[in-house]
Structure formats: C-alpha cells, structure tokens
Design an enzyme around this catalytic site. Sequence first.
Site, PDB file in Angstrom:
ATOM      1  N   CYS A 125      -9.783  -3.081 -10.117  1.00 56.50           N
ATOM      2  CA  CYS A 125      -9.075  -2.035  -9.518  1.00 56.50           C
ATOM      3  C   CYS A 125      -8.236  -1.970  -8.599  1.00 56.50           C
ATOM      4  O   CYS A 125      -7.656  -1.702  -8.556  1.00 56.50           O
ATOM      5  CB  CYS A 125     -10.633  -1.105  -8.146  1.00 56.50           C
ATOM      6  SG  CYS A 125     -10.163  -2.892  -7.023  1.00 56.50           S
ATOM      7  N   GLU A 156     -11.722 -10.697  -4.646  1.00 58.74           N
ATOM      8  CA  GLU A 156      -9.796 -10.490  -5.024  1.00 58.74           C
ATOM      9  C   GLU A 156      -9.425 -12.292  -4.127  1.00 58.74           C
ATOM     10  O   GLU A 156      -8.576 -12.876  -3.339  1.00 58.74           O
ATOM     11  CB  GLU A 156      -9.363  -9.769  -3.999  1.00 58.74           C
ATOM     12  CG  GLU A 156     -10.483  -9.210  -2.593  1.00 58.74           C
ATOM     13  CD  GLU A 156      -9.531  -7.814  -2.374  1.00 58.74           C
ATOM     14  OE1 GLU A 156      -9.066  -7.248  -2.628  1.00 58.74           O
ATOM     15  OE2 GLU A 156     -10.608  -7.174  -0.986  1.00 58.74           O
ATOM     16  N   HIS A 216       0.788  -1.321   0.050  1.00 55.97           N
ATOM     17  CA  HIS A 216       0.125  -0.048  -0.170  1.00 55.97           C
ATOM     18  C   HIS A 216       1.018   1.644  -0.010  1.00 55.97           C
ATOM     19  O   HIS A 216       0.237   2.261  -0.304  1.00 55.97           O
ATOM     20  CB  HIS A 216      -0.847  -0.360   1.136  1.00 55.97           C
ATOM     21  CG  HIS A 216      -2.501  -0.748   1.025  1.00 55.97           C
ATOM     22  ND1 HIS A 216      -2.405  -2.067   0.758  1.00 55.97           N
ATOM     23  CD2 HIS A 216      -3.304  -0.814   0.023  1.00 55.97           C
ATOM     24  CE1 HIS A 216      -3.247  -2.833   1.218  1.00 55.97           C
ATOM     25  NE2 HIS A 216      -4.167  -1.818  -0.424  1.00 55.97           N
ATOM     26  N   ASN A 242      -4.372  -7.149  -6.940  1.00 60.28           N
ATOM     27  CA  ASN A 242      -3.647  -6.907  -5.688  1.00 60.28           C
ATOM     28  C   ASN A 242      -3.653  -8.209  -4.869  1.00 60.28           C
ATOM     29  O   ASN A 242      -2.859  -8.787  -4.547  1.00 60.28           O
ATOM     30  CB  ASN A 242      -3.541  -6.036  -4.696  1.00 60.28           C
ATOM     31  CG  ASN A 242      -3.335  -4.630  -6.066  1.00 60.28           C
ATOM     32  OD1 ASN A 242      -3.233  -4.811  -7.446  1.00 60.28           O
ATOM     33  ND2 ASN A 242      -3.974  -3.242  -5.488  1.00 60.28           N
ATOM     34  N   ASP A 243      -5.111  -8.637  -4.635  1.00 57.83           N
ATOM     35  CA  ASP A 243      -4.946 -10.047  -3.493  1.00 57.83           C
ATOM     36  C   ASP A 243      -4.798 -10.683  -4.381  1.00 57.83           C
ATOM     37  O   ASP A 243      -4.474 -12.004  -3.730  1.00 57.83           O
ATOM     38  CB  ASP A 243      -6.183  -9.137  -2.162  1.00 57.83           C
ATOM     39  CG  ASP A 243      -5.191  -8.124  -0.833  1.00 57.83           C
ATOM     40  OD1 ASP A 243      -4.543  -9.123  -0.751  1.00 57.83           O
ATOM     41  OD2 ASP A 243      -6.390  -7.509  -1.073  1.00 57.83           O
ATOM     42  N   ARG A 251       2.283 -10.311  -0.923  1.00 56.39           N
ATOM     43  CA  ARG A 251       2.168  -8.869  -1.409  1.00 56.39           C
ATOM     44  C   ARG A 251       3.576  -7.646  -1.525  1.00 56.39           C
ATOM     45  O   ARG A 251       3.550  -6.872  -2.165  1.00 56.39           O
ATOM     46  CB  ARG A 251       1.434  -8.325  -2.013  1.00 56.39           C
ATOM     47  CG  ARG A 251       0.336  -7.688  -1.329  1.00 56.39           C
ATOM     48  CD  ARG A 251      -0.891  -7.358  -1.187  1.00 56.39           C
ATOM     49  NE  ARG A 251      -0.959  -5.537  -1.593  1.00 56.39           N
ATOM     50  CZ  ARG A 251      -2.242  -5.341  -1.261  1.00 56.39           C
ATOM     51  NH1 ARG A 251      -3.143  -5.667  -1.600  1.00 56.39           N
ATOM     52  NH2 ARG A 251      -2.533  -3.714  -2.029  1.00 56.39           N
ATOM     53  N   ARG A 257     -15.761   1.509  -0.866  1.00 54.09           N
ATOM     54  CA  ARG A 257     -15.945   0.175  -0.321  1.00 54.09           C
ATOM     55  C   ARG A 257     -15.231   0.199   1.058  1.00 54.09           C
ATOM     56  O   ARG A 257     -14.951   1.181   1.561  1.00 54.09           O
ATOM     57  CB  ARG A 257     -14.186   0.079  -0.913  1.00 54.09           C
ATOM     58  CG  ARG A 257     -13.629  -1.518  -0.433  1.00 54.09           C
ATOM     59  CD  ARG A 257     -12.270  -1.885  -0.806  1.00 54.09           C
ATOM     60  NE  ARG A 257     -10.961  -1.815  -0.093  1.00 54.09           N
ATOM     61  CZ  ARG A 257      -9.575  -1.339  -1.022  1.00 54.09           C
ATOM     62  NH1 ARG A 257      -9.039  -2.319  -0.908  1.00 54.09           N
ATOM     63  NH2 ARG A 257      -8.638  -0.653   0.471  1.00 54.09           N
TER      64      ARG A 257
HETATM   65  C1  PEP Z   1      -6.396  -5.439  -4.483  1.00 53.36           C
HETATM   66  O1  PEP Z   1      -6.297  -6.127  -3.933  1.00 53.36           O
HETATM   67  O2  PEP Z   1      -6.594  -5.584  -5.664  1.00 53.36           O
HETATM   68  C2  PEP Z   1      -7.383  -3.323  -4.004  1.00 53.36           C
HETATM   69  C3  PEP Z   1      -7.794  -3.051  -4.804  1.00 53.36           C
HETATM   70  O3  PEP Z   1      -7.343  -3.844  -3.083  1.00 53.36           O
HETATM   71  P1  PEP Z   1      -5.578  -3.191  -2.324  1.00 53.36           P
HETATM   72  O4  PEP Z   1      -4.915  -3.045  -3.181  1.00 53.36           O
HETATM   73  O5  PEP Z   1      -6.656  -1.823  -0.723  1.00 53.36           O
HETATM   74  O6  PEP Z   1      -6.232  -4.619  -0.940  1.00 53.36           O
HETATM   75 MG    MG Z   2      -7.653  -5.965  -1.815  1.00 54.35          MG
END
Ligand code: PEP
Ligand code: MG
Length: 546
Positions: A463, A392, A150, A415-416, A426, A293
């Site tokens: 996203c 995710e 993040h 991402n997840d 990650r 979210r």
């Molecule tokens: C993701 O997991 O792709 C996502 C958009 O949420 P975050 O990156 O906040 O976990």
């Molecule tokens: Mg996520």
Amino acid sequence: MRLENALLRTRAQIHGIQQHVRQVMGTSDAAIFDAQLLMLDDPVLLEEVAGYVKREKTNVEHAFSVVAARYLAVLSGINDEYLRERVADMRDVTARVLHNLLSHEDPADLSRLQEPCILVTYDLTPSQTAVLDKRMVLGFATDQGSKTSHAAILARSLELPAVTGLQDASQRLKSGQYALLDGFNGLLVIDPTEQTLYEYGQLAHRRLAVEDRLREVRDLPAVTLDGTRVTLSANVGKPEETRDVQKYGAEGVGLFRTEYLFLNRESLPSEEEQFQAYHQVALALQPQPVIIRTLDLGGDKLLAHHQAPSEHNPFLGWRAIRICLQERDLFRAQLRAILRASAVGNVKMMYPMISSLEELNQANAVLEQCRQELRAEGQLFAENLETGIMMEIPAAVMIADALAKRVSFFSIGTNDLIQYSLAVDRMNPKIAHLYEPTHPAVLRLIKTTVDAAHARGIWVGVCGEMAGDPVLVPLLLGLGADELSAAPAVVPAVKFLVRHLKLTEARELAGFAMQCDSGAEILKRAESLAQTVAPGLWTNTGNSRE
Ligand code: PEP
Ligand code: MG
C-alpha cells in the site's frame, strides 16, 4: 479586535487540549488548563493591554508582551507555591496568544486565496494540504518534502499536480509571476516561453488520449494476460474519498489512513464520530473490503494541539502504534469504533509500524478487551474481524515468519520500509536521490515478507506509493504481491498495466532483480518492461515515470 480574535483562537485551542487530556489522562489533569482559561478571561489584563496601546502608540503584540511580562515578574516574586506554579501557565498562555496574534494573517491559511494559482512554498504539512481549496489551488510546489511525504501523497488523492523537494523555489519566485507546473516530470518552469507552452499544450492533448484509454479499463477486472487476478484497491484518508474509490474502479479500500480524521481540529473525534466515518465507508463499499489502519499520527502528521515536545527524529519517534499503546483510551476508542463498523460492512483492520511481536500482542490484547466490553454492552461486531499488520520496519520483516502466524494478512508500507531500510528520511529533499525503491535491499525485504506470508497461507498487499507506480508494479507482482493499493486516481493506470502484462514476464523481472546488485539497473529493466507491454500508458516525453 485582533486581540479578541487571538484570545478566541487561544481559548479554542486550550479547550481542545483540555478535552484531549481529559480523554487520555482523566479529569484532574485536565483541570490544570482551567487556570490558563481564567487568565484569558482576566478583564484587568485586557484593559491594561488596551491602555498600553493607547498610551505608547505601539502595536497590540508589543503591548501584550509587555503587560504579560509584568504579570510574570510579579507572579514569580510572590512567596506562594500555588501562585509560583501559575508562572508556567502564564508563560504558556502568553506564548500562545502572541503566536495567534502574529499569525492572524497566516500566509498558510490557504482558505483566503482570491484567484486560481500555483502555490509555491517552503513546505506544506499534511494538515495544510488536506484543506487546500481545489478551486483556487491549481497545484503546488514545495522546497521541502519528497514524493512520499504525506503532502505529496495527499496531492495524488486530491488529483492536484505537485512537485516537492525543489530546495529554493519559494525564494526564486515572486507572487504573481507566471509558472508552469509539470507534476508528471517534477518540473516547475518559471516564466515559460511560448514554445514551452505550445509543447505542453501538445502534451496535454496526448494525456487526454491516455485518459480515454484508462477510462475504458475502469470496470474491467485487473487480470494479467496469462490469467492471474490481482486485487487493486485504493488508499483513502477521509470518508468523502469513497466516491473516488468507485469512480476509478478500485476494489475497495486497501488503506484507510484514519489519522486524517484527527487533523485540522481542536479536539479528538469521539468513538461515535469515528464509528460514523468507518461505518459510512464500509456501508458504501460493501461487499468490497475496507482495510482500516489504526492511527498513524506522528512523523509529519501532527495534531493541531500536539503537546508532545518536538522530536529530533520524528519518523523514529513517538508515532503510530507506539502512541496508541501508551494512550490506551485513544486506542480503545478507535478499536471500538472499528469493531462496531465491522458489524455492517466488509471491514478489516491493520496496525501500522509494528516492529516486534510484543507490540502486536499488546495491541491484540487491547482489541480483545474492546471485544469483551462490546459483548457486555450488547453491541454488534464481526467476531472474525481480519486483523493484519503493516510491514514497514525492517525488524518486522526479519521476524515475518513469527508475525505471519498471528495475523490474517500483511500490507507492505514501502514508503516507510524504504526510509527505514536505506536510512533515508522520506521528507528530506537533499537525500531524495538515495530514496530508491528498486534498491536490491528493499526488494529482498519485500520478497522475504511475501515468502513468509505465503508459507503461512496468508495474503500480502502493498500500500506504499510503489504500488501506484506502473513502472514498479510488475516487480511487485513478480515478487508475489497479491494486492496493490494506491491513490484512487492512479488505480486505472495500474490496472491498464496489469491487463497488458504476463505474470511470467513479471516473475522474470523479479528473478533478475533478485540476482542484480544495482538498483539503477533494476529500474532500467522495469522501465523497459513497462514501456514495452503498455506503450499506450505514456505520453512519450522521454520520461516514463508518469
Ligand atoms: C507506507 O509507509 O508505505 C504507508 C503506506 O504508510 P504511510 O505513507 O501513511 O506512512
Ligand atoms: Mg507508513
């Protein structure tokens, strides 16, 4: 003075925790912190510490720990239930004060920087990154983390160059040393030569030319050469970022990471404060949609006053919807705030980290309860608030058909999804090479999600960071994504790519990917397509991943 400051800070932290506990657990549980606050105000203890410093000529940390240890010994020896129980409070308070004393010149207090610099550090948390002073921090490099930690995601929102996962950079550089940070290619060049500086100067020129091209597409629609309209939205974390959504020509917000409203503060934001934040963004962007979210705390995003024990696997732990379903008051306050904001703008909402139907049903039950409360109170909200879920977790993908019947949309959090499907943390730079967005398994999970959604007539967004990488965008569109949401500053590059692409080419690439076993080969094809259709997007350094 230092002791007083540490005590002040400790007091504020305990007040914050107390308020949090009061909200989620009720007043009687919060009262246990009164004992800790009383200890902090004990004048005898402070006098003893001051006396010890004078007598023994030690620093205040040592004096405080000696005096506190003496108190602890006395308390533990007393044959009284109540006083014995205070031992834990005393220990807690002592540790907190000592921590605050020792970190009074916290090197991570980035508000103290005196001159513009590149920050090179072992790690940065999302809370630290969120408060970086952009006038002083030209960019940052960390030993830990990866492209989808993040801190890195925030860097994109802040438009700061950042390189993560450098393993030992913080040990190899000394303060004051010159360095060149290349966020595009993930490089930190220590003591760059004249020649390197010259080459980067040339590159910067070419980059300006690319930016000119991107400015030209800002207000144009994201439509492919063969006429398919794609929705391009932006990811934000704070109401202030609404400006960037408009500045970079995004069509609303595809992901509002609300947890940033909760970081860097001692107490939780109230329903009213949250309502103001959601309302402000919705109002500024209407009629464009804002997808809020619900809280995704946990993982690498922890509260300043986080009281939960540290976890062995935080990304597999107490996170997101799991916290909300246990801490109902916290969840209800947020849902009520979102519902109220839906009376004003084009608000949609989604739950993160859904792994089962039960979780979705439970979350919806709380939502329904909030609706009833608001109705009874005569508060306005949109009766038809569109509610979606983030996809995710691979388990959710496997039951996507069942989930699709009960929601208005899916938003794929790559991402997840990548981290969980490939079992690659990650945040861990040692295994960053295994974090592969084009892994066939990941692409099949995306395809399954899209197909399940479309079979039920609902739309699918993406996203995660994949949606902001122009090289990967054709793959996502070819697999059927209807919406892409990325950091505001990368939206123009994605739009440029979309406007130079035919959907037929994207589908061909996706078709190839679906029958290819190698993530590396898929990536090569994707790079080649992106380079071919949009050569104007790259500065041609030999590396296309800008
Ligand atoms: C993701 O997991 O792709 C996502 C958009 O949420 P975050 O990156 O906040 O976990
Ligand atoms: Mg996520």
